[in-house]
Design a protein around this motif. Structure first.
Motif, PDB file in Angstrom:
ATOM      1  N   THR A 135       0.841  -1.185   0.000  1.00  0.00           N
ATOM      2  CA  THR A 135       0.000   0.000   0.000  1.00  0.00           C
ATOM      3  C   THR A 135       0.884   1.245   0.000  1.00  0.00           C
ATOM      4  O   THR A 135       1.813   1.355   0.799  1.00  0.00           O
ATOM      5  CB  THR A 135      -0.928   0.006   1.227  1.00  0.00           C
ATOM      6  OG1 THR A 135      -1.819  -1.108   1.126  1.00  0.00           O
ATOM      7  CG2 THR A 135      -1.733   1.286   1.303  1.00  0.00           C
ATOM      8  N   PHE A 136       0.590   2.160  -0.914  1.00  0.00           N
ATOM      9  CA  PHE A 136       1.286   3.443  -1.035  1.00  0.00           C
ATOM     10  C   PHE A 136       0.270   4.526  -0.705  1.00  0.00           C
ATOM     11  O   PHE A 136      -0.823   4.553  -1.267  1.00  0.00           O
ATOM     12  CB  PHE A 136       1.818   3.586  -2.455  1.00  0.00           C
ATOM     13  CG  PHE A 136       2.386   4.926  -2.818  1.00  0.00           C
ATOM     14  CD1 PHE A 136       3.004   5.739  -1.886  1.00  0.00           C
ATOM     15  CD2 PHE A 136       2.330   5.363  -4.137  1.00  0.00           C
ATOM     16  CE1 PHE A 136       3.536   6.967  -2.245  1.00  0.00           C
ATOM     17  CE2 PHE A 136       2.860   6.588  -4.509  1.00  0.00           C
ATOM     18  CZ  PHE A 136       3.465   7.396  -3.562  1.00  0.00           C
ATOM     19  N   SER A 137       0.617   5.386   0.251  1.00  0.00           N
ATOM     20  CA  SER A 137      -0.294   6.464   0.627  1.00  0.00           C
ATOM     21  C   SER A 137       0.479   7.766   0.787  1.00  0.00           C
ATOM     22  O   SER A 137       1.680   7.767   1.070  1.00  0.00           O
ATOM     23  CB  SER A 137      -1.024   6.123   1.935  1.00  0.00           C
ATOM     24  OG  SER A 137      -0.102   5.919   2.985  1.00  0.00           O
ATOM     25  N   PHE A 138      -0.223   8.857   0.591  1.00  0.00           N
ATOM     26  CA  PHE A 138       0.340  10.182   0.821  1.00  0.00           C
ATOM     27  C   PHE A 138      -0.823  11.149   0.986  1.00  0.00           C
ATOM     28  O   PHE A 138      -1.984  10.798   0.747  1.00  0.00           O
ATOM     29  CB  PHE A 138       1.261  10.628  -0.336  1.00  0.00           C
ATOM     30  CG  PHE A 138       0.576  10.732  -1.665  1.00  0.00           C
ATOM     31  CD1 PHE A 138       0.063  11.935  -2.124  1.00  0.00           C
ATOM     32  CD2 PHE A 138       0.422   9.606  -2.464  1.00  0.00           C
ATOM     33  CE1 PHE A 138      -0.580  12.021  -3.347  1.00  0.00           C
ATOM     34  CE2 PHE A 138      -0.221   9.682  -3.692  1.00  0.00           C
ATOM     35  CZ  PHE A 138      -0.723  10.892  -4.128  1.00  0.00           C
ATOM     36  N   TYR A 139      -0.511  12.357   1.415  1.00  0.00           N
ATOM     37  CA  TYR A 139      -1.523  13.379   1.631  1.00  0.00           C
ATOM     38  C   TYR A 139      -1.372  14.455   0.567  1.00  0.00           C
ATOM     39  O   TYR A 139      -0.249  14.799   0.178  1.00  0.00           O
ATOM     40  CB  TYR A 139      -1.373  13.988   3.024  1.00  0.00           C
ATOM     41  CG  TYR A 139      -1.625  13.005   4.139  1.00  0.00           C
ATOM     42  CD1 TYR A 139      -2.863  12.950   4.776  1.00  0.00           C
ATOM     43  CD2 TYR A 139      -0.627  12.131   4.560  1.00  0.00           C
ATOM     44  CE1 TYR A 139      -3.097  12.042   5.809  1.00  0.00           C
ATOM     45  CE2 TYR A 139      -0.848  11.218   5.579  1.00  0.00           C
ATOM     46  CZ  TYR A 139      -2.086  11.180   6.198  1.00  0.00           C
ATOM     47  OH  TYR A 139      -2.320  10.276   7.207  1.00  0.00           O
ATOM     48  N   ALA A 140      -2.495  14.989   0.088  1.00  0.00           N
ATOM     49  CA  ALA A 140      -2.468  16.019  -0.940  1.00  0.00           C
ATOM     50  C   ALA A 140      -3.538  17.069  -0.662  1.00  0.00           C
ATOM     51  O   ALA A 140      -4.567  16.788  -0.049  1.00  0.00           O
ATOM     52  CB  ALA A 140      -2.690  15.397  -2.315  1.00  0.00           C
ATOM     53  N   ILE A 183       1.775  18.465  -1.130  1.00  0.00           N
ATOM     54  CA  ILE A 183       1.923  17.054  -0.767  1.00  0.00           C
ATOM     55  C   ILE A 183       2.600  16.946   0.593  1.00  0.00           C
ATOM     56  O   ILE A 183       3.331  17.840   1.026  1.00  0.00           O
ATOM     57  CB  ILE A 183       2.710  16.255  -1.832  1.00  0.00           C
ATOM     58  CG1 ILE A 183       4.095  16.883  -2.081  1.00  0.00           C
ATOM     59  CG2 ILE A 183       1.901  16.150  -3.113  1.00  0.00           C
ATOM     60  CD1 ILE A 183       4.982  16.076  -3.021  1.00  0.00           C
ATOM     61  N   TRP A 184       2.355  15.814   1.253  1.00  0.00           N
ATOM     62  CA  TRP A 184       2.919  15.560   2.584  1.00  0.00           C
ATOM     63  C   TRP A 184       2.762  14.085   2.906  1.00  0.00           C
ATOM     64  O   TRP A 184       1.819  13.437   2.447  1.00  0.00           O
ATOM     65  CB  TRP A 184       2.176  16.408   3.637  1.00  0.00           C
ATOM     66  CG  TRP A 184       2.686  16.292   5.033  1.00  0.00           C
ATOM     67  CD1 TRP A 184       3.760  16.946   5.581  1.00  0.00           C
ATOM     68  CD2 TRP A 184       2.139  15.494   6.102  1.00  0.00           C
ATOM     69  NE1 TRP A 184       3.905  16.599   6.906  1.00  0.00           N
ATOM     70  CE2 TRP A 184       2.932  15.701   7.249  1.00  0.00           C
ATOM     71  CE3 TRP A 184       1.059  14.607   6.174  1.00  0.00           C
ATOM     72  CZ2 TRP A 184       2.677  15.079   8.460  1.00  0.00           C
ATOM     73  CZ3 TRP A 184       0.801  13.978   7.386  1.00  0.00           C
ATOM     74  CH2 TRP A 184       1.609  14.211   8.515  1.00  0.00           C
ATOM     75  N   GLY A 185       3.661  13.531   3.680  1.00  0.00           N
ATOM     76  CA  GLY A 185       3.445  12.245   4.335  1.00  0.00           C
ATOM     77  C   GLY A 185       3.392  11.024   3.445  1.00  0.00           C
ATOM     78  O   GLY A 185       2.404  10.301   3.469  1.00  0.00           O
ATOM     79  N   GLY A 186       4.440  10.772   2.668  1.00  0.00           N
ATOM     80  CA  GLY A 186       4.477   9.579   1.834  1.00  0.00           C
ATOM     81  C   GLY A 186       4.766   8.310   2.633  1.00  0.00           C
ATOM     82  O   GLY A 186       5.617   8.313   3.520  1.00  0.00           O
ATOM     83  N   GLN A 187       4.064   7.238   2.324  1.00  0.00           N
ATOM     84  CA  GLN A 187       4.264   5.977   3.049  1.00  0.00           C
ATOM     85  C   GLN A 187       4.041   4.783   2.124  1.00  0.00           C
ATOM     86  O   GLN A 187       3.049   4.726   1.408  1.00  0.00           O
ATOM     87  CB  GLN A 187       3.285   5.892   4.224  1.00  0.00           C
ATOM     88  CG  GLN A 187       3.394   4.620   5.053  1.00  0.00           C
ATOM     89  CD  GLN A 187       2.841   4.824   6.456  1.00  0.00           C
ATOM     90  OE1 GLN A 187       3.286   5.701   7.182  1.00  0.00           O
ATOM     91  NE2 GLN A 187       1.859   4.018   6.835  1.00  0.00           N
ATOM     92  N   VAL A 188       4.986   3.847   2.151  1.00  0.00           N
ATOM     93  CA  VAL A 188       4.828   2.560   1.483  1.00  0.00           C
ATOM     94  C   VAL A 188       4.950   1.490   2.551  1.00  0.00           C
ATOM     95  O   VAL A 188       5.923   1.488   3.327  1.00  0.00           O
ATOM     96  CB  VAL A 188       5.888   2.335   0.388  1.00  0.00           C
ATOM     97  CG1 VAL A 188       5.802   0.912  -0.155  1.00  0.00           C
ATOM     98  CG2 VAL A 188       5.706   3.338  -0.738  1.00  0.00           C
ATOM     99  N   GLU A 189       3.972   0.605   2.631  1.00  0.00           N
ATOM    100  CA  GLU A 189       3.985  -0.451   3.643  1.00  0.00           C
ATOM    101  C   GLU A 189       3.490  -1.741   3.021  1.00  0.00           C
ATOM    102  O   GLU A 189       2.696  -1.734   2.086  1.00  0.00           O
ATOM    103  CB  GLU A 189       3.123  -0.054   4.846  1.00  0.00           C
ATOM    104  CG  GLU A 189       1.697   0.317   4.485  1.00  0.00           C
ATOM    105  CD  GLU A 189       0.951   1.000   5.624  1.00  0.00           C
ATOM    106  OE1 GLU A 189       0.920   0.457   6.738  1.00  0.00           O
ATOM    107  OE2 GLU A 189       0.382   2.082   5.379  1.00  0.00           O
TER     108      GLU A 189
END
Length: 194
Positions: free
Chosen positions: A75-80, A166-172
């Motif tokens: 899962t790849f998530s980020f804030y926009a 953009i802010w807060g990129g995450q791959v888990e």
């Protein structure tokens, strides 16, 4: 004593090494003039967001980083947050330019590619958490992208000044996102919340 936990979170690792410092050299820009630090309030309540600005000319418009090699569900998530542009895109590759396109103005998430699903969540103050997950049915690249408009997945003509925050990129690893795990130079693992 203690607070009751409604949803316990599993142990997860954010594989993105600079999760919110999009000016770090681990993020590479293609068709973007770079990620410019902006003093607008990010979802954590601080002023650590960046503006991703499309370059002028026709082409892809994104910033990307590399994570450890991925296997199984991811899962790849980020804030926009909207600026001049109200759409943002995410690349979670198999054999072509696929992932998801998010329209922040109407809160839609449109996934492309085998096994990919996408969601968008309003987190307040104009910010949205954009999520694309793959169920493990496809080969995932270790290269992830965040694009202005559909610029992580396709070509368009940019004007050189427009962009998105953009802010807060995450791959888990896993088929759904967990809460944001900040990183600054290395991966970070959050222990299981029990």
């Amino acid at each position: 004593g203690g607070c009751p936990h409604i949803l316990a979170e599993p142990q997860r690792t954010n594989l993105v090494t600079y999760s919110s410092d999009f000016s770090n050299s681990s993020w590479f820009n293609t068709g973007t003039t770079g990620s410019i630090a902006e003093s607008i309030t990010d979802p954590s309540g601080n002023n650590n967001s960046y503006k991703l600005i499309e370059s002028s000319g026709t082409g892809f418009h994104f910033t990307n980083t590399f994570t450890s090699t991925l296997s199984s569900a991811n899962t790849f998530s980020f804030y926009a947050k909207s600026s001049e542009r109200t759409q943002v895109s995410a690349f979670l590759s198999q054999s072509s330019n696929v992932g998801a396109i998010f329209d922040l103005s109407v809160e839609t998430a449109t996934a492309s590619g085998t096994g990919n699903t996408a969601t968008i969540e309003n987190v307040g103050n104009g910010w949205y958490r954009c999520v694309v997950s793959n169920n493990g049915s496809s080969q995932i690249s270790n290269n992830i992208r965040i694009g202005v408009q559909n610029g992580a997945l396709d070509s368009y003509t940019g004007d050189g000044t427009s962009g998105v925050y953009i802010w807060g990129g995450q791959v888990e690893q896993g088929s759904y996102p967990t809460s944001y795990i900040p990183t600054s130079g290395s991966t970070v693992t959050r222990n299981q919340d029990i």
